[in-house]
Design a protein around this motif. Structure first.
Motif, short mmCIF file in Angstrom:
data_model
loop_
_atom_site.label_atom_id
_atom_site.label_comp_id
_atom_site.label_asym_id
_atom_site.label_seq_id
_atom_site.Cartn_x
_atom_site.Cartn_y
_atom_site.Cartn_z
N ARG A 1 63.07 8.51 -25.41
CA ARG A 1 63.71 8.11 -24.06
C ARG A 1 62.77 7.51 -23.07
NH1 ARG A 1 65.76 12.71 -20.94
NH2 ARG A 1 66.72 11.23 -19.66
N ALA A 2 61.68 8.03 -23.11
CA ALA A 2 60.75 7.45 -22.06
C ALA A 2 60.28 5.80 -22.67
CB ALA A 2 59.27 8.26 -21.91
N GLU A 3 60.11 5.89 -23.86
CA GLU A 3 59.72 4.78 -24.61
C GLU A 3 60.87 3.61 -24.54
OE1 GLU A 3 57.29 1.88 -26.69
OE2 GLU A 3 57.03 3.91 -25.60
N LEU A 4 62.14 4.07 -24.77
CA LEU A 4 63.40 3.24 -24.45
C LEU A 4 63.39 2.55 -22.97
CD1 LEU A 4 65.96 5.18 -26.48
CD2 LEU A 4 65.00 2.93 -26.81
N VAL B 1 47.00 13.32 -23.68
CA VAL B 1 46.30 12.15 -23.15
C VAL B 1 47.24 10.88 -23.25
CG1 VAL B 1 44.45 10.64 -23.43
CG2 VAL B 1 44.04 13.19 -23.65
N ALA B 2 48.01 11.02 -24.42
CA ALA B 2 48.74 9.68 -24.57
C ALA B 2 49.93 9.72 -23.78
CB ALA B 2 49.30 9.68 -26.03
N ALA B 3 50.40 10.76 -23.34
CA ALA B 3 51.81 11.00 -22.66
C ALA B 3 51.21 10.53 -20.92
CB ALA B 3 52.17 12.42 -22.53
N VAL B 4 50.06 11.10 -20.55
CA VAL B 4 49.55 10.54 -19.42
C VAL B 4 49.17 9.20 -19.22
CG1 VAL B 4 47.96 11.17 -17.48
CG2 VAL B 4 48.76 12.86 -18.86
N ASP B 5 48.49 8.56 -20.28
CA ASP B 5 48.33 7.13 -20.63
C ASP B 5 49.52 6.38 -20.13
OD1 ASP B 5 45.46 7.79 -20.68
OD2 ASP B 5 45.43 7.19 -22.80
N ARG B 6 50.32 6.66 -21.12
CA ARG B 6 51.85 5.87 -20.87
C ARG B 6 52.27 5.99 -19.48
NH1 ARG B 6 52.71 7.59 -26.91
NH2 ARG B 6 52.51 5.60 -27.93
N ALA B 7 52.32 7.27 -18.77
CA ALA B 7 52.85 7.41 -17.63
C ALA B 7 52.02 6.53 -16.66
CB ALA B 7 52.87 8.76 -17.02
N GLN B 8 50.97 6.48 -16.63
CA GLN B 8 49.99 5.40 -15.62
C GLN B 8 50.51 4.12 -15.97
OE1 GLN B 8 45.94 6.30 -15.58
NE2 GLN B 8 45.45 4.41 -14.38
N HIS B 9 50.18 3.73 -17.30
CA HIS B 9 50.68 2.29 -17.50
C HIS B 9 51.87 2.05 -16.67
CE1 HIS B 9 50.45 -1.33 -20.33
NE2 HIS B 9 51.60 -1.33 -20.18
N GLN B 10 53.21 2.77 -16.92
CA GLN B 10 54.40 2.35 -16.48
C GLN B 10 54.16 2.32 -14.87
OE1 GLN B 10 56.98 1.01 -18.19
NE2 GLN B 10 55.18 1.28 -19.76
N PHE B 11 53.23 3.30 -14.43
CA PHE B 11 53.07 3.53 -13.02
C PHE B 11 52.81 2.06 -12.40
CE2 PHE B 11 50.43 4.42 -9.48
CZ PHE B 11 51.19 5.12 -8.46
N LEU C 1 55.72 11.41 -17.63
CA LEU C 1 55.09 12.67 -16.67
C LEU C 1 55.86 14.00 -17.05
CD1 LEU C 1 55.14 11.27 -13.28
CD2 LEU C 1 52.95 11.59 -14.73
N ALA C 2 56.96 13.92 -17.48
CA ALA C 2 57.74 15.08 -17.86
C ALA C 2 57.23 15.55 -19.18
CB ALA C 2 59.33 15.02 -17.76
N ALA C 3 57.27 14.57 -19.97
CA ALA C 3 56.47 15.20 -21.46
C ALA C 3 55.22 15.68 -21.38
CB ALA C 3 56.50 13.80 -22.31
N ALA C 4 54.38 15.18 -20.45
CA ALA C 4 53.08 15.68 -20.38
C ALA C 4 53.21 17.10 -19.83
CB ALA C 4 52.35 14.81 -19.23
N ARG C 5 54.13 17.18 -18.70
CA ARG C 5 54.03 18.49 -18.01
C ARG C 5 54.54 19.63 -19.29
NH1 ARG C 5 56.09 15.59 -13.52
NH2 ARG C 5 58.13 16.09 -14.50
N VAL C 6 55.60 19.20 -20.08
CA VAL C 6 55.85 19.96 -20.94
C VAL C 6 55.01 20.51 -21.86
CG1 VAL C 6 57.73 20.41 -22.70
CG2 VAL C 6 58.51 19.38 -20.65
N ARG C 7 54.35 19.47 -22.67
CA ARG C 7 53.14 19.96 -23.30
C ARG C 7 52.13 20.75 -22.60
NH1 ARG C 7 53.17 17.00 -27.86
NH2 ARG C 7 54.33 15.06 -28.34
#
Length: 409
Positions: A311-314, A348-358, A329-335
């Motif tokens: 869903r995040a990628e979509l 790391v990938a989840a936070v990287d992607r969250a920051q990229h979108q931010f 961010l939610a995915a990173a927190r759950v992990r």
């Protein structure tokens, strides 16, 4: 008050495993458990039949028997114990039979689609399958991401075990505990029997399965959509350079295989819809799969996290960087909540992607609302990229200045 006569029920006990050195299932223990289940079945005085097939040899004959049984009236209950193998060329799961080897898989093993397709033809809710299966390494890696199903109309309960260490047999602990549960109370519903079995058994390290029949198929197929296509939306303009923040990974999460047994790969249909501009429809389908994963495997499970990340990628593909950031961010927190280390590549990938979108969110109140959480997680989960934290701190400082009414950079 006397019980009503029970409805007709057919019970199948199927235990399959190679007869040579690749056997990893403790088959004598399976047969002992089957004996207990047989006694529990007859204690119900159920009208119907009880069939036990152990160590079948010919997949064609077995498929014929399953076809005949599945076509019968009444309720069908299958207790299935065995070993799951993956045919890499066909990307198909097989149940290993007596003569199965990795090189003869296609001709000596039973494709699980054969069982799933027969159960799919039965009325929803009229089939219950209890499984105690051992997965080879490639299968185990796959089902951790995609889950395991025999179709939306089937009650499916049980446990999947990872491959054991070399020269060690896996004990059918789920099936053994289930047989004791049914011996104590053969009138339990499948859900009750499963719950008591899980409470009584020693099932650490195994993937537990609990799926109730769905009234509607969760599969998403573009052909079924009749609404108008949505025009592709572009990312909102940003004051940040195009490559600020960590880059997106080269292997996006949407590329993971689904491996569902009862319908086409939902990922392929979802990706096709997104690429055709139907982002809302694709996101709705992914949300259905996430809910199914949460019901079947629970919060924090690998399938549930996977669909959250889909869903995040979509959202990223649909030009919604704020939503994508929130979901990553939610995915990173759950992990992190389920015990993964901050240095784990998936975290790391989840936070990287969250920051990229931010970094793609315009300097609005929405960006400011997300800033603290992105910064907190980034400080806790260092990136492998250079100067990522510095870039984020600069963006947060800029947003703080904007929020306070000061001059922007």
């Amino acid at each position: 008050m006397a019980r009503e006569d029970p409805p007709r029920e057919t019970v199948v006990l199927l235990a399959a495993a190679p007869s040579h050195k690749t056997r990893v299932l403790d088959l004598p223990a399976v047969l002992t458990a089957f004996t207990t289940i047989t006694s529990a079945h007859w204690a119900k005085t159920t009208a119907g039949a009880l069939l036990e097939w152990t160590e079948p040899v010919d997949p064609g004959i077995l498929a014929q028997r399953l076809r005949s049984i599945a076509a019968g009236p009444g309720h069908l209950t299958v207790h299935l114990a065995g070993q799951l193998l993956l045919h890499r060329g066909r990307n198909t799961l097989y149940l290993a039979l007596s003569r199965t080897t990795s090189s003869t898989l296609q001709s000596t093993a039973l494709p699980l689609q054969s069982l799933a397709s027969r159960l799919r033809r039965r009325p929803p809710g009229s089939s219950t399958v209890f499984v105690d299966l051992v997965a080879e390494a490639q299968v185990w890696q796959r089902v951790r991401y995609t889950g395991f199903t025999l179709g939306p109309g089937v009650r499916l309960y049980g446990a999947l075990s990872p491959p054991p260490p070399r020269r060690k047999l896996i004990e059918p602990v789920y099936l053994t505990a289930l047989s004791r549960t049914l011996a104590e109370d053969p009138w339990l519903s499948p859900a009750e029997a499963h719950a008591r079995t899980v409470a009584a058994g020693t099932l650490e390290g195994r993937m537990l399965i609990a799926q109730e029949p769905a009234l509607h198929r969760a599969a998403f197929t573009p052909e079924a959509e009749t609404g108008p296509s949505l025009a592709p939306r572009r990312n909102a303009p940003s004051d940040e350079p195009a490559h600020s923040g960590p880059p997106l990974a080269d292997d996006p999460v949407l590329g993971l295989p689904a491996g569902e047994l009862d319908h086409p790969d939902p990922h392929a249909a979802i990706i096709a819809a997104a690429h055709n501009g139907r982002y809302e429809q694709a996101a709705a389908a992914a949300a259905i799969w996430e809910k199914a994963a949460l019901r079947s495997h629970g919060p924090g499970s690998a399938p549930a996290i996977h669909w959250l990340e889909v869903r995040a990628e979509l959202a990223h593909l649909g030009g919604e960087p704020a939503l994508s950031c929130r979901l990553w961010l939610a995915a990173a927190r759950v992990r992190l909540d389920v015990g993964q280390n901050p240095s784990d590549p998936d975290v790391v990938a989840a936070v990287d992607r969250a920051q990229h979108q931010f970094h793609q969110i315009p300097p609005t109140g929405e960006a400011w609302q997300l800033a603290a959480e992105v910064l907190r997680l980034r400080q806790h989960v260092p990136s492998g990229q250079n100067r990522v934290l510095e870039s984020l701190e600069a963006r947060v400082a800029q947003l703080r200045t904007s929020a306070s009414g000061g001059p922007t950079a």
